[in-house]
Design a protein around this motif. Structure first.
Motif, PDB file in Angstrom:
ATOM      1  N   ALA A  64       0.783  -1.236   0.000  1.00 26.52           N
ATOM      2  CA  ALA A  64       0.000   0.000   0.000  1.00 26.52           C
ATOM      3  C   ALA A  64       0.818   1.291   0.000  1.00 26.52           C
ATOM      4  N   PRO A  65       1.891   1.436   0.802  1.00 28.65           N
ATOM      5  CA  PRO A  65       2.580   2.735   0.825  1.00 28.65           C
ATOM      6  C   PRO A  65       3.543   2.941  -0.336  1.00 28.65           C
ATOM      7  N   LEU A  66       3.816   1.902  -1.121  1.00 32.05           N
ATOM      8  CA  LEU A  66       4.956   1.938  -2.035  1.00 32.05           C
ATOM      9  C   LEU A  66       4.585   2.433  -3.429  1.00 32.05           C
ATOM     10  N   ARG A  67       4.108   3.633  -3.477  1.00 30.42           N
ATOM     11  CA  ARG A  67       3.855   4.262  -4.772  1.00 30.42           C
ATOM     12  C   ARG A  67       5.184   4.561  -5.464  1.00 30.42           C
ATOM     13  N   VAL A  68       5.117   4.683  -6.775  1.00 31.35           N
ATOM     14  CA  VAL A  68       6.306   5.087  -7.521  1.00 31.35           C
ATOM     15  C   VAL A  68       6.590   6.560  -7.227  1.00 31.35           C
ATOM     16  N   ARG A  69       7.845   6.893  -7.002  1.00 28.66           N
ATOM     17  CA  ARG A  69       8.215   8.274  -6.687  1.00 28.66           C
ATOM     18  C   ARG A  69       8.081   9.181  -7.895  1.00 28.66           C
ATOM     19  N   THR A  70       7.741  10.442  -7.636  1.00 29.81           N
ATOM     20  CA  THR A  70       7.756  11.489  -8.649  1.00 29.81           C
ATOM     21  C   THR A  70       8.704  12.588  -8.182  1.00 29.81           C
ATOM     22  N   PHE A  71       9.168  13.407  -9.118  1.00 30.34           N
ATOM     23  CA  PHE A  71      10.153  14.430  -8.801  1.00 30.34           C
ATOM     24  C   PHE A  71       9.736  15.769  -9.408  1.00 30.34           C
ATOM     25  N   ASP A  72      10.063  16.853  -8.697  1.00 31.56           N
ATOM     26  CA  ASP A  72       9.771  18.193  -9.200  1.00 31.56           C
ATOM     27  C   ASP A  72      11.071  18.962  -9.389  1.00 31.56           C
ATOM     28  N   GLU A  73      10.956  20.218  -9.792  1.00 33.46           N
ATOM     29  CA  GLU A  73      12.142  21.028 -10.082  1.00 33.46           C
ATOM     30  C   GLU A  73      13.053  21.169  -8.873  1.00 33.46           C
ATOM     31  N   ALA A  74      12.464  21.247  -7.681  1.00 30.56           N
ATOM     32  CA  ALA A  74      13.267  21.432  -6.478  1.00 30.56           C
ATOM     33  C   ALA A  74      14.183  20.243  -6.205  1.00 30.56           C
ATOM     34  N   SER A  75      13.793  19.051  -6.651  1.00 32.16           N
ATOM     35  CA  SER A  75      14.616  17.865  -6.410  1.00 32.16           C
ATOM     36  C   SER A  75      15.895  17.871  -7.241  1.00 32.16           C
ATOM     37  N   ARG A  76      15.844  18.571  -8.377  1.00 33.95           N
ATOM     38  CA  ARG A  76      16.960  18.641  -9.328  1.00 33.95           C
ATOM     39  C   ARG A  76      17.348  17.264  -9.863  1.00 33.95           C
ATOM     40  N   VAL A  77      16.438  16.315  -9.750  1.00 34.74           N
ATOM     41  CA  VAL A  77      16.636  14.986 -10.342  1.00 34.74           C
ATOM     42  C   VAL A  77      16.105  15.014 -11.764  1.00 34.74           C
ATOM     43  N   GLY A  93      19.891  11.967  -4.823  1.00 32.11           N
ATOM     44  CA  GLY A  93      20.439  13.275  -4.521  1.00 32.11           C
ATOM     45  C   GLY A  93      20.284  14.254  -5.674  1.00 32.11           C
ATOM     46  N   HIS A  94      20.558  15.517  -5.382  1.00 34.83           N
ATOM     47  CA  HIS A  94      20.486  16.557  -6.403  1.00 34.83           C
ATOM     48  C   HIS A  94      21.392  16.210  -7.589  1.00 34.83           C
ATOM     49  N   GLY A  95      20.877  16.442  -8.786  1.00 32.27           N
ATOM     50  CA  GLY A  95      21.673  16.254  -9.983  1.00 32.27           C
ATOM     51  C   GLY A  95      21.763  14.834 -10.484  1.00 32.27           C
ATOM     52  N   VAL A  96      21.058  13.893  -9.858  1.00 33.85           N
ATOM     53  CA  VAL A  96      21.055  12.514 -10.366  1.00 33.85           C
ATOM     54  C   VAL A  96      20.323  12.477 -11.702  1.00 33.85           C
ATOM     55  N   VAL A  97      20.879  11.744 -12.668  1.00 36.60           N
ATOM     56  CA  VAL A  97      20.281  11.582 -13.995  1.00 36.60           C
ATOM     57  C   VAL A  97      19.859  10.127 -14.160  1.00 36.60           C
TER      58      VAL A  97
END
Length: 258
Positions: A64-77, A93-97
């Motif tokens: 139940a808790p394990l949704r796929v993660r999403t990222f926004d501009e602040a994450s810099r991912v 971390g920041h800058g991960v591609v």
């Protein structure tokens, strides 16, 4: 980045948020070497035990808790479209591609500025340092049980070549280079040609690839008359040199891809 002591009472979203922020880690560096945080892995195991499998958007089914993660501009991912997924409870971390398709599992930690190329896997609780390049189809094994077991660790600046596999708590030192096709497990023998020594893991200590080592696939003769008569050999890994300016130039491709 070191891990704070994780509150053993953390459950559900609070646990996952601690892992995603990097405040909770399955293992972390210290002045005396790497420390495995068994309480973090135990809490992840409890999460699996305590929750049911449910339907999720997109046709997925998971705990139940394990949704796929999403990222926004602040994450810099940078998560490029194309079938990749980062499971909840993983830190990027920041800058991960992230190049598609790739996957990062719960409890994993990926440091700033690292690249995860297509078809690469970062398994449960694996610890990836800053500025690491995981090339296409690299497989970084995971571990949850037993809770005190060492996860796979790849330290800062390492380059992991295409189709490599790093499993069973192996530790890859800072700036080390694993050439394409290297497979490392807890019992893989590694022959250091530069220092004329053999490296192996033990029941108490993981196999450790030294910092700056350049490792390629190798073979060694199989023992016994039957094997000798047929020219049989077993796989191993060989340290052929330690990193220099030429190696740095050959492993700088990711800078152009960012």
């Amino acid at each position: 980045m070191t891990s704070k002591t994780l509150d053993p009472k953390l459950r559900g979203d609070a646990l996952l948020e601690a892992l995603e922020s990097g405040e909770g880690r399955a293992a972390s560096p210290s002045p005396n070497g790497w420390v495995v945080h068994a309480e973090v892995k135990a809490a992840i195991l409890d999460l699996f035990r305590e929750h049911d499998i449910v339907d999720m958007p997109g046709g997925f089914r998971d705990k139940a808790p394990l949704r796929v993660r999403t990222f926004d501009e602040a994450s810099r991912v940078r998560l490029v479209p194309g079938g990749s997924a980062v499971r909840r409870g993983a830190h990027l971390g920041h800058g991960v591609v992230c190049m598609p398709p790739m996957y990062v599992n719960i409890g994993a930690f990926v440091g700033e500025g690292s690249m995860i190329d297509s078809h690469a896997l970062v398994g449960t609780c694996a610890q990836i340092g800053a500025g690491v390049h995981l090339s296409a189809a690299a497989q970084i094994g995971g571990v949850l049980e037993p809770a005190g077991a060492s996860p796979v660790i790849v330290e800062d600046g390492a380059f992991i070549g295409g189709g490599t596999g790093v499993y069973e708590g192996v530790r890859v030192g800072a700036r080390a280079v694993l050439a394409a096709g290297v497979i490392l497990t807890a019992t893989t023998p590694v022959f250091d040609l530069m220092n004329e020594r053999e490296l192996r893991g033990t029941s108490d200590e993981p196999l450790v690839i030294p910092p700056d080592a350049v490792v390629v696939p190798g073979t060694r003769p199989a023992g016994g008359d039957f094997a000798r008569e047929r020219g049989l050999s077993l796989s191993c890994a060989v340290i052929v040199k330690y990193r220099d300016a030429r190696t740095d130039a050959a492993t700088a491709l990711e800078d152009a891809l960012r």
